[in-house]
Design an enzyme around this catalytic site. Sequence first.
Site, PDB file in Angstrom:
ATOM      1  N   LEU A 148      -6.908 -10.381   4.559  1.00 40.52           N
ATOM      2  CA  LEU A 148      -7.555 -10.025   5.830  1.00 40.52           C
ATOM      3  C   LEU A 148      -8.704 -10.964   6.173  1.00 40.52           C
ATOM      4  O   LEU A 148      -8.966 -11.239   7.345  1.00 40.52           O
ATOM      5  CB  LEU A 148      -8.075  -8.584   5.760  1.00 40.52           C
TER       6      LEU A 148
ATOM      7  N   LYS B 121     -12.828   2.395  10.311  1.00 42.88           N
ATOM      8  CA  LYS B 121     -11.576   2.616  11.054  1.00 42.88           C
ATOM      9  C   LYS B 121     -11.850   2.689  12.557  1.00 42.88           C
ATOM     10  O   LYS B 121     -11.054   2.218  13.375  1.00 42.88           O
ATOM     11  CB  LYS B 121     -10.885   3.904  10.573  1.00 42.88           C
TER      12      LYS B 121
ATOM     13  N   VAL C  78      -3.113  11.686   4.333  1.00 43.79           N
ATOM     14  CA  VAL C  78      -1.713  11.462   3.989  1.00 43.79           C
ATOM     15  C   VAL C  78      -1.446  11.953   2.565  1.00 43.79           C
ATOM     16  O   VAL C  78      -2.175  11.604   1.636  1.00 43.79           O
ATOM     17  CB  VAL C  78      -1.347   9.965   4.111  1.00 43.79           C
TER      18      VAL C  78
ATOM     19  N   GLY D  36       0.814  -1.214   0.000  1.00 42.72           N
ATOM     20  CA  GLY D  36       0.000   0.000   0.000  1.00 42.72           C
ATOM     21  C   GLY D  36       0.850   1.268   0.000  1.00 42.72           C
ATOM     22  O   GLY D  36       2.071   1.222   0.183  1.00 42.72           O
TER      23      GLY D  36
ATOM     24  N   TYR E 177     -16.251   4.719   5.698  1.00 43.66           N
ATOM     25  CA  TYR E 177     -14.812   4.451   5.860  1.00 43.66           C
ATOM     26  C   TYR E 177     -14.393   4.825   7.287  1.00 43.66           C
ATOM     27  O   TYR E 177     -13.701   4.065   7.973  1.00 43.66           O
ATOM     28  CB  TYR E 177     -13.984   5.223   4.818  1.00 43.66           C
TER      29      TYR E 177
ATOM     30  N   THR F 235      -1.107  -2.419   8.779  1.00 39.53           N
ATOM     31  CA  THR F 235      -1.612  -1.261   8.006  1.00 39.53           C
ATOM     32  C   THR F 235      -2.764  -1.655   7.083  1.00 39.53           C
ATOM     33  O   THR F 235      -3.503  -0.800   6.636  1.00 39.53           O
ATOM     34  CB  THR F 235      -0.499  -0.619   7.129  1.00 39.53           C
ATOM     35  N   ALA F 236      -2.883  -2.941   6.723  1.00 37.90           N
ATOM     36  CA  ALA F 236      -3.861  -3.347   5.702  1.00 37.90           C
ATOM     37  C   ALA F 236      -5.279  -3.006   6.139  1.00 37.90           C
ATOM     38  O   ALA F 236      -5.702  -3.331   7.248  1.00 37.90           O
ATOM     39  CB  ALA F 236      -3.747  -4.845   5.434  1.00 37.90           C
TER      40      ALA F 236
ATOM     41  N   SER G  45      -4.944   4.249  -3.374  1.00 39.21           N
ATOM     42  CA  SER G  45      -5.270   5.024  -2.173  1.00 39.21           C
ATOM     43  C   SER G  45      -6.002   6.311  -2.541  1.00 39.21           C
ATOM     44  O   SER G  45      -5.729   6.930  -3.564  1.00 39.21           O
ATOM     45  CB  SER G  45      -3.977   5.361  -1.425  1.00 39.21           C
TER      46      SER G  45
HETATM   47  P1  NAP Z   1      -3.760   1.725   0.126  1.00 40.12           P
HETATM   48  O1  NAP Z   1      -2.600   2.104  -0.691  1.00 40.12           O
HETATM   49  O2  NAP Z   1      -5.055   1.447  -0.586  1.00 40.12           O
HETATM   50  O3  NAP Z   1      -3.359   0.482   1.032  1.00 40.12           O
HETATM   51  C1  NAP Z   1      -4.306  -0.374   1.597  1.00 40.12           C
HETATM   52  C2  NAP Z   1      -3.658  -1.732   1.788  1.00 40.12           C
HETATM   53  O4  NAP Z   1      -4.608  -2.619   2.401  1.00 40.12           O
HETATM   54  C3  NAP Z   1      -3.259  -2.386   0.458  1.00 40.12           C
HETATM   55  O5  NAP Z   1      -2.071  -3.099   0.621  1.00 40.12           O
HETATM   56  C4  NAP Z   1      -4.411  -3.348   0.207  1.00 40.12           C
HETATM   57  O6  NAP Z   1      -4.073  -4.452  -0.604  1.00 40.12           O
HETATM   58  C5  NAP Z   1      -4.663  -3.794   1.624  1.00 40.12           C
HETATM   59  N1  NAP Z   1      -5.961  -4.461   1.713  1.00 40.12           N
HETATM   60  C6  NAP Z   1      -7.188  -3.964   1.469  1.00 40.12           C
HETATM   61  N2  NAP Z   1      -8.112  -4.945   1.607  1.00 40.12           N
HETATM   62  C7  NAP Z   1      -7.425  -6.072   1.928  1.00 40.12           C
HETATM   63  C8  NAP Z   1      -7.796  -7.426   2.202  1.00 40.12           C
HETATM   64  N3  NAP Z   1      -9.066  -7.832   2.161  1.00 40.12           N
HETATM   65  N4  NAP Z   1      -6.815  -8.313   2.520  1.00 40.12           N
HETATM   66  C9  NAP Z   1      -5.521  -7.936   2.558  1.00 40.12           C
HETATM   67  N5  NAP Z   1      -5.101  -6.680   2.292  1.00 40.12           N
HETATM   68  C10 NAP Z   1      -6.060  -5.773   1.999  1.00 40.12           C
HETATM   69  O7  NAP Z   1      -4.109   2.849   1.186  1.00 40.12           O
HETATM   70  P2  NAP Z   1      -3.188   3.640   2.211  1.00 40.12           P
HETATM   71  O8  NAP Z   1      -3.539   5.066   2.041  1.00 40.12           O
HETATM   72  O9  NAP Z   1      -1.789   3.230   2.101  1.00 40.12           O
HETATM   73  O10 NAP Z   1      -3.764   3.138   3.602  1.00 40.12           O
HETATM   74  C11 NAP Z   1      -3.012   2.303   4.466  1.00 40.12           C
HETATM   75  C12 NAP Z   1      -3.558   2.380   5.860  1.00 40.12           C
HETATM   76  O11 NAP Z   1      -3.459   3.722   6.318  1.00 40.12           O
HETATM   77  C13 NAP Z   1      -5.036   1.985   5.985  1.00 40.12           C
HETATM   78  O12 NAP Z   1      -5.206   1.309   7.214  1.00 40.12           O
HETATM   79  C14 NAP Z   1      -5.733   3.339   6.023  1.00 40.12           C
HETATM   80  O13 NAP Z   1      -6.982   3.264   6.665  1.00 40.12           O
HETATM   81  C15 NAP Z   1      -4.722   4.146   6.821  1.00 40.12           C
HETATM   82  N6  NAP Z   1      -4.818   5.614   6.660  1.00 40.12           N
HETATM   83  C16 NAP Z   1      -4.609   6.168   5.424  1.00 40.12           C
HETATM   84  C17 NAP Z   1      -4.719   7.557   5.297  1.00 40.12           C
HETATM   85  C18 NAP Z   1      -4.485   8.249   3.977  1.00 40.12           C
HETATM   86  O14 NAP Z   1      -4.777   9.463   3.872  1.00 40.12           O
HETATM   87  N7  NAP Z   1      -3.941   7.589   2.962  1.00 40.12           N
HETATM   88  C19 NAP Z   1      -5.047   8.343   6.412  1.00 40.12           C
HETATM   89  C20 NAP Z   1      -5.238   7.724   7.644  1.00 40.12           C
HETATM   90  C21 NAP Z   1      -5.125   6.350   7.755  1.00 40.12           C
HETATM   91  P3  NAP Z   1      -4.355  -4.424  -2.200  1.00 40.12           P
HETATM   92  O15 NAP Z   1      -3.344  -3.505  -2.819  1.00 40.12           O
HETATM   93  O16 NAP Z   1      -4.188  -5.856  -2.598  1.00 40.12           O
HETATM   94  O17 NAP Z   1      -5.753  -3.918  -2.388  1.00 40.12           O
END
Ligand code: NAP
Length: 356
Positions: free
Chosen positions: A68, A170, A197, A17, A166, A87-88, A209
């Site tokens: 997951l 969380k 982010v 991710g 969403y 993080t997933a 993302s």
């Molecule tokens: P991202 O690039 O979409 O990453 C999400 C990750 O979760 C990917 O590796 C995805 O795998 C994996 N995932 C989703 N469903 C899954 C499943 N059923 N089984 C296994 N893996 C699964 O998003 P990100 O922005 O990096 O987010 C990462 C974390 O940070 C998340 O927990 C998110 O809630 C948190 N967060 C993000 C932000 C932001 O602004 N970006 C802000 C606060 C918190 P695939 O690639 O295979 O789909």
Amino acid sequence: MKELNKNNPVCVTGANGYVASWIVKKLVEQGINVHAAVRNPSNMNKVGHLIEIGKLGPGSVTLFKSDLLEQGSYENAMKGCEVVFHTASPFTLDVTDPQKQLVDPAVKGTENVLHSASKTPTVKRIVLTSSCAAIYTDAVDCAKAPRGVLTEDVWNTTASLTYQPYSYSKTMAEKKAWELVELQNQWDLVVMNPSFVMGPSLNPKYSTSESTNVLKMLGNGEMKMGAPKMGVGVIDVRDLADAHIAGAFTKEAKGRHIISAHNTNYVEMGRSLLPKYGQSFALPKKALPKWLLLLVGPMVNSLFTRKFIKNNVNIEWKADHSKAKKELGISFRSLQETMEDGFQNLIDAGMLANKK
Ligand code: NAP
């Protein structure tokens, strides 16, 4: 909790991710061997960059297949690890079945990962990527918080399956983690609560993302008439990765941590790009009036409901990041650097073609 040993491997869930890839890169740069748990270890579009990171060393990257919603599928990836970075979690706003697409993978996935940690005797600490979304739903919630500012003591009470699902996913996932930590005494839990982010992606072409989506919207001319002045917090993805690693290896780290550098809004974010890119890209320069957004917003984007506009547009976002700074010893990049590096990253990847 005793000092953790950086010679042992660490596990990162959702390692491909946007956020996790930076955590993996920085761990490998520190000489740490990373067990990277991903859904599709043979899909090079998703994991090619992780393999390249591993080749650069001095640490290494080993891929594991985990999902997951597949019980026990993280156990192999956790073997021998003292730290698990969880993080997933799906980060998408455009869903038709929020229970199935967001809440189940977030909550059941957290349960799955933490149960596997309990079955793996080496695991001592879990660093969970939660979100400020587990603290608030709308910018209007900031003013309602004690002293008018979001802190680690505040919990999101307003998101639901039908409004900002969403954020609901969380909130429920982080609550589940705090519930499960109480049922055992093998590992402790350190939670990161990042705001929105921004900054460069290590795999921009294949990033799903919402962070990448928003940068694209700013640059592709969709907001050339103006941006909604919605209050948000912003953190650089590289600073967030540092915070996770500090959370893992700082013995005293404990509880939740708001990881947010800037109390800002979408207009300010767009404006920060003007000095460098204003001549060549149709960036937003001004705020769209709230009355106009209330009138046309819901027709343009189904996520832009009147309730959402009312609760977020022209409303200040405020969070207190002092705990993370003090406890984790982290510092933050400027908004301009974060935005410019993220924007340039998309240009370099050929993803921002809509020039003026
Ligand atoms: P991202 O690039 O979409 O990453 C999400 C990750 O979760 C990917 O590796 C995805 O795998 C994996 N995932 C989703 N469903 C899954 C499943 N059923 N089984 C296994 N893996 C699964 O998003 P990100 O922005 O990096 O987010 C990462 C974390 O940070 C998340 O927990 C998110 O809630 C948190 N967060 C993000 C932000 C932001 O602004 N970006 C802000 C606060 C918190 P695939 O690639 O295979 O789909």
